[in-house]
Motif scaffolding. Structure first.
Motif, PDB file in Angstrom:
ATOM      1  N   ILE A   1      44.488  63.246   5.957  1.00  0.00           N
ATOM      2  CA  ILE A   1      43.377  63.578   7.016  1.00  0.00           C
ATOM      3  C   ILE A   1      42.688  64.678   7.003  1.00  0.00           C
ATOM      4  N   ASN A   2      43.650  65.616   6.821  1.00  0.00           N
ATOM      5  CA  ASN A   2      43.140  67.069   6.750  1.00  0.00           C
ATOM      6  C   ASN A   2      42.326  67.009   5.392  1.00  0.00           C
ATOM      7  N   VAL A   3      42.599  66.675   4.248  1.00  0.00           N
ATOM      8  CA  VAL A   3      41.721  66.874   3.235  1.00  0.00           C
ATOM      9  C   VAL A   3      40.571  65.974   3.117  1.00  0.00           C
ATOM     10  N   ASN A   4      40.722  64.739   3.569  1.00  0.00           N
ATOM     11  CA  ASN A   4      39.801  63.806   3.504  1.00  0.00           C
ATOM     12  C   ASN A   4      38.605  63.747   4.427  1.00  0.00           C
ATOM     13  N   LEU A   5      39.217  64.261   5.842  1.00  0.00           N
ATOM     14  CA  LEU A   5      38.268  63.945   7.098  1.00  0.00           C
ATOM     15  C   LEU A   5      38.006  65.389   7.627  1.00  0.00           C
ATOM     16  N   ILE A   6      39.077  65.792   8.134  1.00  0.00           N
ATOM     17  CA  ILE A   6      39.270  67.040   8.902  1.00  0.00           C
ATOM     18  C   ILE A   6      38.380  68.251   8.094  1.00  0.00           C
ATOM     19  N   GLY A   7      38.857  68.292   6.748  1.00  0.00           N
ATOM     20  CA  GLY A   7      38.297  69.516   6.048  1.00  0.00           C
ATOM     21  C   GLY A   7      36.750  69.164   5.761  1.00  0.00           C
ATOM     22  N   LEU A   8      36.421  67.961   5.613  1.00  0.00           N
ATOM     23  CA  LEU A   8      34.913  67.677   5.260  1.00  0.00           C
ATOM     24  C   LEU A   8      33.975  67.770   6.558  1.00  0.00           C
ATOM     25  N   ILE A   9      34.498  67.758   7.753  1.00  0.00           N
ATOM     26  CA  ILE A   9      33.945  68.058   9.126  1.00  0.00           C
ATOM     27  C   ILE A   9      34.035  69.400   9.378  1.00  0.00           C
TER      28      ILE A   9
ATOM     29  N   ILE B   1      22.875  66.541   3.060  1.00  0.00           N
ATOM     30  CA  ILE B   1      24.354  66.654   2.826  1.00  0.00           C
ATOM     31  C   ILE B   1      24.846  65.235   2.351  1.00  0.00           C
ATOM     32  N   VAL B   2      25.544  65.223   1.309  1.00  0.00           N
ATOM     33  CA  VAL B   2      26.207  63.909   0.965  1.00  0.00           C
ATOM     34  C   VAL B   2      27.648  63.824   0.935  1.00  0.00           C
ATOM     35  N   ASN B   3      28.136  62.984   1.915  1.00  0.00           N
ATOM     36  CA  ASN B   3      29.620  63.088   2.114  1.00  0.00           C
ATOM     37  C   ASN B   3      30.216  61.845   1.178  1.00  0.00           C
ATOM     38  N   ILE B   4      31.287  61.974   0.361  1.00  0.00           N
ATOM     39  CA  ILE B   4      31.765  60.952  -0.369  1.00  0.00           C
ATOM     40  C   ILE B   4      32.837  60.507   0.453  1.00  0.00           C
ATOM     41  N   ALA B   5      32.613  58.924   0.708  1.00  0.00           N
ATOM     42  CA  ALA B   5      33.668  58.126   1.368  1.00  0.00           C
ATOM     43  C   ALA B   5      34.248  57.264   0.402  1.00  0.00           C
ATOM     44  N   SER B   6      34.256  56.088   0.428  1.00  0.00           N
ATOM     45  CA  SER B   6      34.738  55.111  -0.493  1.00  0.00           C
ATOM     46  C   SER B   6      34.381  53.573  -0.077  1.00  0.00           C
ATOM     47  N   VAL B   7      34.402  52.805  -0.623  1.00  0.00           N
ATOM     48  CA  VAL B   7      34.176  51.184  -0.536  1.00  0.00           C
ATOM     49  C   VAL B   7      35.399  50.989   0.628  1.00  0.00           C
ATOM     50  N   LEU B   8      36.439  51.660   0.786  1.00  0.00           N
ATOM     51  CA  LEU B   8      37.693  51.524   1.425  1.00  0.00           C
ATOM     52  C   LEU B   8      37.401  52.197   3.017  1.00  0.00           C
ATOM     53  N   GLY B   9      36.200  52.817   3.048  1.00  0.00           N
ATOM     54  CA  GLY B   9      35.468  53.091   4.250  1.00  0.00           C
ATOM     55  C   GLY B   9      34.694  52.142   5.089  1.00  0.00           C
ATOM     56  N   LEU B  10      34.342  51.300   4.189  1.00  0.00           N
ATOM     57  CA  LEU B  10      33.665  50.081   4.563  1.00  0.00           C
ATOM     58  C   LEU B  10      34.296  48.842   4.917  1.00  0.00           C
TER      59      LEU B  10
ATOM     60  N   SER C   1      40.958  57.607   6.887  1.00  0.00           N
ATOM     61  CA  SER C   1      40.240  58.829   6.598  1.00  0.00           C
ATOM     62  C   SER C   1      38.821  58.484   5.951  1.00  0.00           C
ATOM     63  N   LYS C   2      38.647  57.566   5.396  1.00  0.00           N
ATOM     64  CA  LYS C   2      37.235  57.031   4.675  1.00  0.00           C
ATOM     65  C   LYS C   2      36.400  56.427   5.738  1.00  0.00           C
ATOM     66  N   PHE C   3      36.940  55.654   6.633  1.00  0.00           N
ATOM     67  CA  PHE C   3      36.213  54.987   7.746  1.00  0.00           C
ATOM     68  C   PHE C   3      35.862  56.072   8.657  1.00  0.00           C
TER      69      PHE C   3
ATOM     70  N   VAL D   1      32.689  57.848   6.776  1.00  0.00           N
ATOM     71  CA  VAL D   1      31.559  56.949   7.120  1.00  0.00           C
ATOM     72  C   VAL D   1      30.961  57.172   8.599  1.00  0.00           C
ATOM     73  N   GLY D   2      31.845  56.882   9.587  1.00  0.00           N
ATOM     74  CA  GLY D   2      31.367  57.186  11.108  1.00  0.00           C
ATOM     75  C   GLY D   2      30.609  58.578  11.263  1.00  0.00           C
ATOM     76  N   PHE D   3      31.446  59.607  10.685  1.00  0.00           N
ATOM     77  CA  PHE D   3      31.057  60.847  11.140  1.00  0.00           C
ATOM     78  C   PHE D   3      29.513  60.955  10.486  1.00  0.00           C
ATOM     79  N   SER D   4      29.477  60.541   9.052  1.00  0.00           N
ATOM     80  CA  SER D   4      28.140  60.606   8.404  1.00  0.00           C
ATOM     81  C   SER D   4      26.935  59.896   9.147  1.00  0.00           C
ATOM     82  N   ARG D   5      27.368  58.610   9.665  1.00  0.00           N
ATOM     83  CA  ARG D   5      26.413  57.671  10.062  1.00  0.00           C
ATOM     84  C   ARG D   5      25.795  58.449  11.296  1.00  0.00           C
ATOM     85  N   SER D   6      26.582  59.118  11.997  1.00  0.00           N
ATOM     86  CA  SER D   6      26.362  59.729  13.205  1.00  0.00           C
ATOM     87  C   SER D   6      25.630  61.044  13.130  1.00  0.00           C
ATOM     88  N   LEU D   7      25.957  61.794  12.173  1.00  0.00           N
ATOM     89  CA  LEU D   7      25.089  63.071  11.876  1.00  0.00           C
ATOM     90  C   LEU D   7      23.634  62.441  11.175  1.00  0.00           C
ATOM     91  N   GLY D   8      23.706  61.285  10.655  1.00  0.00           N
ATOM     92  CA  GLY D   8      22.425  60.930  10.089  1.00  0.00           C
ATOM     93  C   GLY D   8      21.532  59.933  11.053  1.00  0.00           C
TER      94      GLY D   8
END
Length: 257
Positions: free
Chosen positions: A103-111, A132-141, A153-155, A158-165
């Motif tokens: 979670i720290n690498v994939n999500l918190i660090g990205l945020i 800003i381009v955030n790399i998620a995954s099909v496993l975030g969908l 973490s990848k969901f 996606v939620g963070f990116s959609r919100s900031l977008g």
């Protein structure tokens, strides 16, 4: 906004998909390219520089799990070039037994990286807009039972990116936010998958992932570079089996006024 003459910072630029994308971006006559990475690979940095000697390549040792490392790296960047025009958040691990690290690498660090970089991009603060381009995954969908923590973490990405977008944010900051979702790709992430699953008994349901078709990191990296260049605020893109597709998310709920 053309990327020519712009400053790009790429988190985890030297690994697999990200490195292929970095090579593509180096052909676009950037002003400067900053590779933030835990990996120290001088030969890879030199290879990037050789693609275009007119684009200055900088390498910074970077620990995305350490907020002070994030702040220090960005402060060093702006002391050199003043503006950040492009941020690509590419750090990611698959290691479900290590919940906090995942979670720290994939999500918190990205945020944290996004929030620290935004003031240097926001046209109403110290920046001039950008992407800003955030790399998620099909496993975030879609859910992934054998890798539930990675999936969560990848969901989150996606939620963070959609919100900031959200269009109102874009109107205010001039910073577009896009999400890039690779499908299964032939990278080290897929190595020894059975040791990375959520439970020991996840191995049986994970077998289909072990044996599934993959795409090459080269084509996925090419797709990522295209998404960066598109600067499509709110855009979500899947790179799967050699095809880049824009996704329109399903809407399951909206507030009632």
């Amino acid at each position: 906004m053309s990327l020519a003459g712009k400053n790009v910072v790429f988190v985890a630029a030297l690994g697999s998909i990200a490195y292929e994308a970095s090579k593509e971006l180096m052909t676009l006559d950037l002003a400067s390219f900053f590779a933030f990475d835990i990996l120290d690979k001088p030969e890879a940095v030199k290879a990037l520089q050789d693609i275009n000697p007119n684009t200055k390549v900088h390498y910074t040792k970077f620990d995305i799990t350490n907020k002070e490392s994030i702040k220090s790296a960005l402060a060093d960047l702006v002391s050199k070039v003043q503006y950040i025009d492009v941020l690509v958040n590419g750090a990611g691990i698959l290691a479900d037994p290590a919940v906090e690290l995942t979670i720290n690498v994939n999500l918190i660090g990205l945020i944290n990286t996004t929030f620290e970089a935004l003031p240097y991009m926001d046209k109403n603060q110290k920046g001039r807009g950008g992407v800003i381009v955030n790399i998620a995954s099909v496993l975030g969908l879609e859910p992934c039972p054998p890798a539930a923590v990675y999936c969560a973490s990848k969901f989150g990405v996606v939620g963070f990116s959609r919100s900031l977008g959200h269009p109102d944010y874009y109107e205010h900051t001039g910073v577009a936010v896009s999400t890039f979702c690779p499908g299964l790709t032939d990278t080290p992430l897929k190595n020894n998958l059975s040791t990375k699953y959520t439970f020991d008994y996840s191995k049986a349901i994970g077998a289909k992932f072990d044996n599934s078709k993959t795409q090459t990191p080269e084509i996925c990296g090419e797709h990522l570079a295209q998404v960066v260049d598109l600067q499509d605020n709110g855009g979500i893109y899947i790179s799967n089996q050699g095809t880049l597709t824009k996704v329109k998310p399903s809407v399951y709920w909206e507030p009632t006024y």
